[in-house]
Structures are given as structure tokens and as C-alpha cells.
Design an enzyme around this catalytic site. Structure first.
Site, PDB file in Angstrom:
ATOM      1  CE1 TYR A 231      -4.137   1.967   0.651  1.00  0.00           C
ATOM      2  CE2 TYR A 231      -2.546   3.398   1.735  1.00  0.00           C
ATOM      3  CZ  TYR A 231      -3.804   3.199   1.186  1.00  0.00           C
ATOM      4  OH  TYR A 231      -4.707   4.234   1.170  1.00  0.00           O
TER       5      TYR A 231
ATOM      6  CG  HIS B  14      -0.848   5.442  -1.513  1.00  0.00           C
ATOM      7  ND1 HIS B  14      -1.290   4.134  -1.551  1.00  0.00           N
ATOM      8  CD2 HIS B  14      -1.959   6.223  -1.587  1.00  0.00           C
ATOM      9  CE1 HIS B  14      -2.617   4.138  -1.619  1.00  0.00           C
ATOM     10  NE2 HIS B  14      -3.041   5.387  -1.652  1.00  0.00           N
TER      11      HIS B  14
ATOM     12  CE1 TYR C  30      -7.082  11.320   0.966  1.00  0.00           C
ATOM     13  CE2 TYR C  30      -7.353  11.774  -1.358  1.00  0.00           C
ATOM     14  CZ  TYR C  30      -7.620  10.996  -0.261  1.00  0.00           C
ATOM     15  OH  TYR C  30      -8.422   9.889  -0.385  1.00  0.00           O
TER      16      TYR C  30
ATOM     17  CD1 TRP D 197      -6.658   4.988  -6.132  1.00  0.00           C
ATOM     18  CD2 TRP D 197      -4.648   4.839  -7.095  1.00  0.00           C
ATOM     19  NE1 TRP D 197      -5.724   4.954  -5.131  1.00  0.00           N
ATOM     20  CE2 TRP D 197      -4.485   4.864  -5.702  1.00  0.00           C
ATOM     21  CE3 TRP D 197      -3.532   4.741  -7.905  1.00  0.00           C
ATOM     22  CZ2 TRP D 197      -3.226   4.807  -5.090  1.00  0.00           C
ATOM     23  CZ3 TRP D 197      -2.278   4.689  -7.298  1.00  0.00           C
ATOM     24  CH2 TRP D 197      -2.143   4.718  -5.912  1.00  0.00           C
ATOM     25  CD1 TRP D 198     -10.644   4.093  -5.759  1.00  0.00           C
ATOM     26  CD2 TRP D 198     -12.678   4.012  -6.658  1.00  0.00           C
ATOM     27  NE1 TRP D 198     -11.335   5.155  -5.263  1.00  0.00           N
ATOM     28  CE2 TRP D 198     -12.595   5.129  -5.794  1.00  0.00           C
ATOM     29  CE3 TRP D 198     -13.865   3.762  -7.336  1.00  0.00           C
ATOM     30  CZ2 TRP D 198     -13.679   6.001  -5.596  1.00  0.00           C
ATOM     31  CZ3 TRP D 198     -14.932   4.623  -7.133  1.00  0.00           C
ATOM     32  CH2 TRP D 198     -14.838   5.725  -6.273  1.00  0.00           C
TER      33      TRP D 198
END
Length: 104
Positions: free
Chosen positions: A18, A22, A41, A76-77
């Protein structure tokens, strides 16, 4: 500016992946978020509970919700669904958090 916060989960064996995905996010996704009014964000990991805490400042709910309809967000999802619990549309399962305190 509106502030939002929400929680998601990441599978226990996927913390490192993860983070890798990112670091950084796709440039076109970052640009889409910015062009839809998202700023500051951030996502934090609670490794013991496999929880992700996210916060973002947005210009409007409508512009924030429009991000989900973009092609890059959909891709992306789809690319992240193997790392975390996801809904049928591949969006991450998330829960909004109620603001309780803020100090500027």
C-alpha cells in the site's frame, strides 16, 4: 475549505505494498484530485488494527464526489482492490468520521 476525514482498512499483509503504491500516487491521479479542489490529502496507517485514517480539505462536496466518476480514479480503485476491502464498484470500503475538535 471543508475538511473531511474517513477510515478504511488495508489487509495485514499489504501494508508495505500500500505504501509503495502511494509513493507517489500516479501523477494523473494527483492532478485530478487537485483540479477537483482537494488539498492537504493525507493517509495514516494504524498497523495494529490495519486501519487507514485519511483527511483531506476540499472546496465542495460536489467536486469531491465528481472525482469518483473520473477514468483515472476508476483505474486507481481497480488497482488497489487487492490490498483492501472494496465495494462492488472497486471503491474502498470507508466510513466518514464526525468532526469533534479542530485547532488552527
Amino acid at each position: 475549505m471543508l475538511r473531511k476525514a474517513f477510515v478504511m482498512q488495508v489487509h495485514a499483509h499489504c501494508h508495505d505494498e500500500y505504501l509503495r503504491r502511494h509513493s507517489p500516487i500516479w501523477p494523473e491521479l494527483a492532478e485530478t484530485l487537485k483540479s477537483h479542489g482537494a488539498q492537504h490529502y493525507a493517509i495514516w496507517l494504524d498497523a495494529e488494527r490495519n486501519l487507514l485514517f485519511a483527511s483531506v480539505e476540499i472546496e465542495s462536496e460536489a467536486r469531491w464526489e465528481a472525482v469518483a466518476k473520473t477514468e483515472v480514479c476508476q483505474r486507481w480503485w481497480a488497482s488497489m482492490k487487492d490490498l483492501m476491502p472494496s465495494n462492488a464498484d472497486n471503491s474502498p470500503v470507508s466510513a466518514a468520521l464526525k468532526p469533534m475538535f479542530y485547532m488552527a
